[in-house]
Design an enzyme around this catalytic site. Structure first.
Site, PDB file in Angstrom:
ATOM      1  N   THR A 122       0.896  -1.107  -0.021  1.00  0.00           N
ATOM      2  CA  THR A 122       0.283   0.112  -0.097  1.00  0.00           C
ATOM      3  C   THR A 122       0.821   1.024   0.098  1.00  0.00           C
ATOM      4  O   THR A 122       0.562   2.350  -1.165  1.00  0.00           O
ATOM      5  CB  THR A 122      -1.054  -0.069   1.315  1.00  0.00           C
ATOM      6  OG1 THR A 122      -1.662  -1.299   1.808  1.00  0.00           O
ATOM      7  CG2 THR A 122      -1.537   1.431   1.104  1.00  0.00           C
ATOM      8  N   GLY A 147     -10.881  -0.088   3.412  1.00  0.00           N
ATOM      9  CA  GLY A 147      -9.773  -0.219   3.712  1.00  0.00           C
ATOM     10  C   GLY A 147      -9.491   0.385   4.296  1.00  0.00           C
ATOM     11  O   GLY A 147      -7.247   0.709   4.247  1.00  0.00           O
ATOM     12  N   GLU A 160      -6.692  -3.723   8.452  1.00  0.00           N
ATOM     13  CA  GLU A 160      -5.831  -4.354   8.243  1.00  0.00           C
ATOM     14  C   GLU A 160      -5.997  -5.546   8.493  1.00  0.00           C
ATOM     15  O   GLU A 160      -7.886  -6.109   8.502  1.00  0.00           O
ATOM     16  CB  GLU A 160      -4.766  -4.816   8.937  1.00  0.00           C
ATOM     17  CG  GLU A 160      -3.787  -3.587   9.869  1.00  0.00           C
ATOM     18  CD  GLU A 160      -2.366  -3.571   9.060  1.00  0.00           C
ATOM     19  OE1 GLU A 160      -1.845  -4.735   7.942  1.00  0.00           O
ATOM     20  OE2 GLU A 160      -2.009  -1.989   9.431  1.00  0.00           O
ATOM     21  N   LYS A 199       2.952   3.445  18.921  1.00  0.00           N
ATOM     22  CA  LYS A 199       3.110   4.382  18.179  1.00  0.00           C
ATOM     23  C   LYS A 199       3.140   5.447  19.476  1.00  0.00           C
ATOM     24  O   LYS A 199       4.329   6.476  19.166  1.00  0.00           O
ATOM     25  CB  LYS A 199       2.162   5.727  17.457  1.00  0.00           C
ATOM     26  CG  LYS A 199       2.272   4.648  16.387  1.00  0.00           C
ATOM     27  CD  LYS A 199       0.328   4.391  15.428  1.00  0.00           C
ATOM     28  CE  LYS A 199       0.366   4.098  14.132  1.00  0.00           C
ATOM     29  NZ  LYS A 199      -1.240   3.884  14.075  1.00  0.00           N
TER      30      LYS A 199
HETATM   31  N1  LIG Z   1      -0.932   1.453   4.983  1.00  0.00           N
HETATM   32  C1  LIG Z   1      -1.042   2.450   5.901  1.00  0.00           C
HETATM   33  O1  LIG Z   1      -2.385   3.019   6.087  1.00  0.00           O
HETATM   34  C2  LIG Z   1       0.068   2.245   6.782  1.00  0.00           C
HETATM   35  C3  LIG Z   1       0.293   3.917   7.258  1.00  0.00           C
HETATM   36  C4  LIG Z   1       1.430   4.218   8.435  1.00  0.00           C
HETATM   37  C5  LIG Z   1       2.754   3.349   8.147  1.00  0.00           C
HETATM   38  N2  LIG Z   1       2.478   2.583   8.011  1.00  0.00           N
HETATM   39  C6  LIG Z   1       3.331   1.117   7.640  1.00  0.00           C
HETATM   40  O2  LIG Z   1       4.167   1.253   6.678  1.00  0.00           O
HETATM   41  C7  LIG Z   1       4.887  -0.110   6.144  1.00  0.00           C
HETATM   42  C8  LIG Z   1       3.845  -0.831   5.407  1.00  0.00           C
HETATM   43  O3  LIG Z   1       2.397  -0.919   5.032  1.00  0.00           O
HETATM   44  P1  LIG Z   1       1.290  -1.719   4.071  1.00  0.00           P
HETATM   45  O4  LIG Z   1       0.172  -0.937   4.643  1.00  0.00           O
HETATM   46  O5  LIG Z   1       2.472  -0.873   2.768  1.00  0.00           O
HETATM   47  O6  LIG Z   1       1.721  -3.362   4.281  1.00  0.00           O
HETATM   48  P2  LIG Z   1       1.085  -4.288   3.048  1.00  0.00           P
HETATM   49  O7  LIG Z   1       0.500  -4.171   2.108  1.00  0.00           O
HETATM   50  O8  LIG Z   1       1.486  -5.060   3.448  1.00  0.00           O
HETATM   51  O9  LIG Z   1       2.716  -3.845   2.175  1.00  0.00           O
HETATM   52  C9  LIG Z   1       4.037  -4.491   2.317  1.00  0.00           C
HETATM   53  C10 LIG Z   1       5.244  -5.104   0.959  1.00  0.00           C
HETATM   54  O10 LIG Z   1       6.180  -5.270   1.121  1.00  0.00           O
HETATM   55  C11 LIG Z   1       6.151  -6.603   0.394  1.00  0.00           C
HETATM   56  N3  LIG Z   1       7.425  -6.975   1.834  1.00  0.00           N
HETATM   57  C12 LIG Z   1       7.350  -8.484   2.750  1.00  0.00           C
HETATM   58  N4  LIG Z   1       8.798  -8.778   3.145  1.00  0.00           N
HETATM   59  C13 LIG Z   1       9.003  -8.860   2.291  1.00  0.00           C
HETATM   60  C14 LIG Z   1      10.523  -8.380   1.938  1.00  0.00           C
HETATM   61  N5  LIG Z   1      10.577  -9.734   3.041  1.00  0.00           N
HETATM   62  N6  LIG Z   1      11.226  -8.900   0.705  1.00  0.00           N
HETATM   63  C15 LIG Z   1       9.931  -7.835  -0.155  1.00  0.00           C
HETATM   64  N7  LIG Z   1       9.240  -7.576  -0.225  1.00  0.00           N
HETATM   65  C16 LIG Z   1       8.808  -7.985   1.010  1.00  0.00           C
HETATM   66  C17 LIG Z   1       5.136  -7.287   0.970  1.00  0.00           C
HETATM   67  O11 LIG Z   1       4.667  -8.685   0.072  1.00  0.00           O
HETATM   68  P3  LIG Z   1       3.547  -9.539  -0.236  1.00  0.00           P
HETATM   69  O12 LIG Z   1       1.954  -9.647  -0.067  1.00  0.00           O
HETATM   70  O13 LIG Z   1       4.423 -10.986  -1.049  1.00  0.00           O
HETATM   71  O14 LIG Z   1       4.272 -10.343   1.686  1.00  0.00           O
HETATM   72  C18 LIG Z   1       4.042  -6.166   0.374  1.00  0.00           C
HETATM   73  O15 LIG Z   1       4.017  -6.032  -1.388  1.00  0.00           O
HETATM   74  C19 LIG Z   1       4.545  -1.034   7.519  1.00  0.00           C
HETATM   75  O16 LIG Z   1       5.310  -0.852   8.361  1.00  0.00           O
HETATM   76  C20 LIG Z   1       2.945  -0.474   8.597  1.00  0.00           C
HETATM   77  O17 LIG Z   1       2.724  -0.246   9.634  1.00  0.00           O
HETATM   78  C21 LIG Z   1       0.902   1.728   7.324  1.00  0.00           C
END
Ligand SMILES: NC(=O)c1ccc[n+]([C@@H]2O[C@H](COP(=O)([O-])OP(=O)(O)OC[C@H]3O[C@@H](n4cnc5c(N)ncnc54)[C@H](OP(=O)(O)O)[C@@H]3O)[C@@H](O)[C@H]2O)c1
Length: 433
Positions: free
Chosen positions: A12, A186, A189, A204
């Site tokens: 995301t 959305g 999680e 946080k």
């Molecule tokens: N979403 C939000 O609104 C938000 C807001 C603030 C902070 N955050 C933080 O931002 C970070 C990312 O969040 P997100 O929502 O973007 O998570 P996400 O959608 O689950 O994205 C994570 C991505 O990383 C990939 N990945 C995991 N392990 C990997 C590896 N070893 N090598 C390469 N790629 C890998 C995953 O692939 P797979 O699907 O194949 O596992 C997935 O595509 C987290 O720490 C979250 O807490 C998120």
């Protein structure tokens, strides 16, 4: 020379950061005077990165490609979780890269180790997007309010919980339906356990309290309760008494130490935090000179979070990040501190006692509270909310609003109250701001 960037994880947030780097470079350069260049996107699922519009030549499934590239100065960790995120961040710092991350879980558990590794490597470790999504709260704590002694940080820092509570309060939606709606929109999680049990907010708070108070925060020091145990009836009483229920992360510098807690809390309807609805976040910070200040914005979502990630990258490009990380005590020379256990945390409480509607019960409750030094601000019996009559008689809700008291005094009083033969269910206790 542009500043070269590698994105680790194209989910995301990673996809939105890539989009901004590829699409919005003119805006970024016009506003900052800096050029940021996307050089690598490391993602296991190459199709996922392609779908996000990343050119195939930039996509790789091996991190080493980015580490070996001398023109890549920043690694943005966006895979989430503890491992392999921790090892990859350490590897990047060791290879001489600056690191930007949005991973509050990683920072709450391994922040001290990672900041020390950044100092050793002479590189920056930036994490604006880890708390409050797009809200520049790390900037406020480490720059805007830097001349202040900070006494309090209070935040609504989980958009999922705030969305669920807003739906329950305003639409009378049951908890399970509101959570399903949050997932459909959305905000939640796929597995929303860390959202609703308060864990995400506690991560946080660990990050924010470390910066606000300049201390090392062991994660276990945070008292935690989530919204998963709330009952509809209590949200109704909150409304009736002029409050709105919010999941608050609270850090207080008290006389005896620092009190950190995450819990559902009744917020007076006229308080600014009561007006924070839906998936929005807000954080209030009180400084000795500034007084109370409030920061508001979208706490989650691809583009809002990418905005904060790129602000960190620009701080690196401008040269300010490295200096701040090396020089600010809040990043590098945190003091040990005494943290208050729940029993010593001073607060007001809402108590809902489920008691038999019998003569003398109210006097017994008042007597027990008084014996534990708890001063009652209001006590009302609500027969119209009574559950069906039991064999022993009609059961009614007795709502008590206390003045300030300690968590310990309340716990002891409730142990006695719940042991009374007239009390039919465990008493509900909710903090009041
Ligand atoms: N979403 C939000 O609104 C938000 C807001 C603030 C902070 N955050 C933080 O931002 C970070 C990312 O969040 P997100 O929502 O973007 O998570 P996400 O959608 O689950 O994205 C994570 C991505 O990383 C990939 N990945 C995991 N392990 C990997 C590896 N070893 N090598 C390469 N790629 C890998 C995953 O692939 P797979 O699907 O194949 O596992 C997935 O595509 C987290 O720490 C979250 O807490 C998120």
């Amino acid at each position: 020379m542009p500043t070269g960037i590698a994105i680790l994880g194209c989910g995301t947030i990673g996809a939105s950061v890539a989009t901004m780097l590829l699409r919005d470079h003119a805006i970024i350069t016009r506003r900052s005077g800096q050029r940021l260049q996307l050089r690598h996107v490391i993602e296991r699922d190459i199709a996922k990165a392609r779908d996000a519009g990343v050119p195939r030549r930039l996509i790789s499934d091996t991190f080493q490609t980015a580490l070996d590239d001398p023109d890549t100065q920043i690694v943005i960790e966006l895979i989430g979780g503890l491992e392999p995120a921790r090892s990859l961040v350490l590897q990047a710092l060791k290879a001489g890269k600056h690191v930007v991350t949005a991973n509050k879980y990683l920072l709450a558990i391994h922040g001290t180790e990672l900041l020390a590794a950044a100092r050793k490597a002479g590189r920056a470790l930036m994490f604006e997007a880890s708390c409050g999504g797009t809200i520049p709260i790390i900037l406020a704590l480490t720059r805007g309010l830097l001349a202040n002694d900070i006494s309090r940080v209070v935040g609504i820092v989980n958009g999922t919980c705030n969305y669920v509570l807003t739906q329950m309060t305003e639409q009378n939606e049951p908890y399970a339906d509101a959570l399903k709606a949050a997932q459909a929109a959305g905000f939640a999680e796929r597995d929303p356990t860390f959202d609703v049990n308060g864990m995400d907010s506690a991560h946080k708070l660990a990050v924010l309290a470390g910066l606000a108070f300049g201390v090392n925060v062991p994660f276990e020091a945070i008292e935690r309760a989530g919204i998963d145990t709330l009952q509809d009836e209590d949200l109704g009483f909150a409304r009736e008494f002029g409050y709105v229920c919010k999941l608050l992360a609270i850090g207080d510098k008290a006389d005896g130490g620092i009190a950190l807690s995450v819990s559902p809390t009744f917020v007076p309807r006229e308080h600014m935090l009561a007006a924070v609805r839906g998936s929005f976040n807000a954080i209030s910070v009180t400084g000795h000179a500034s007084g109370e200040t409030l920061y508001y914005g979208r706490g989650a979502g691809g583009m809002p979070t990418a905005s904060a990630v790129l602000a960190d990258c620009l701080d690196v490009a401008l040269g300010s990040a490295e200096r701040l990380i090396a020089q600010l005590p809040a990043f590098q020379k945190r003091r040990p501190a005494k943290f208050l256990p729940a029993r010593q945390i001073v607060a007001r409480y809402y108590l809902r006692v489920t008691a038999l509607d019998a003569p003398g019960v109210l006097a017994k409750l008042a007597g027990i509270l008084s014996n534990h030094g708890i001063s009652v601000a209001g006590l009302t019996q609500h027969e119209r909310r009574a559950t069906p009559a039991t064999a022993a008689g009609t059961v009614a809700a007795v709502v008590v609003m206390t003045h300030e008291t300690t968590g310990g005094a309340v716990a002891k009083a409730l142990k006695e109250i719940d042991a009374l033969p007239e009390v039919a269910a465990p008493t509900v206790r909710i903090r009041v701001l």
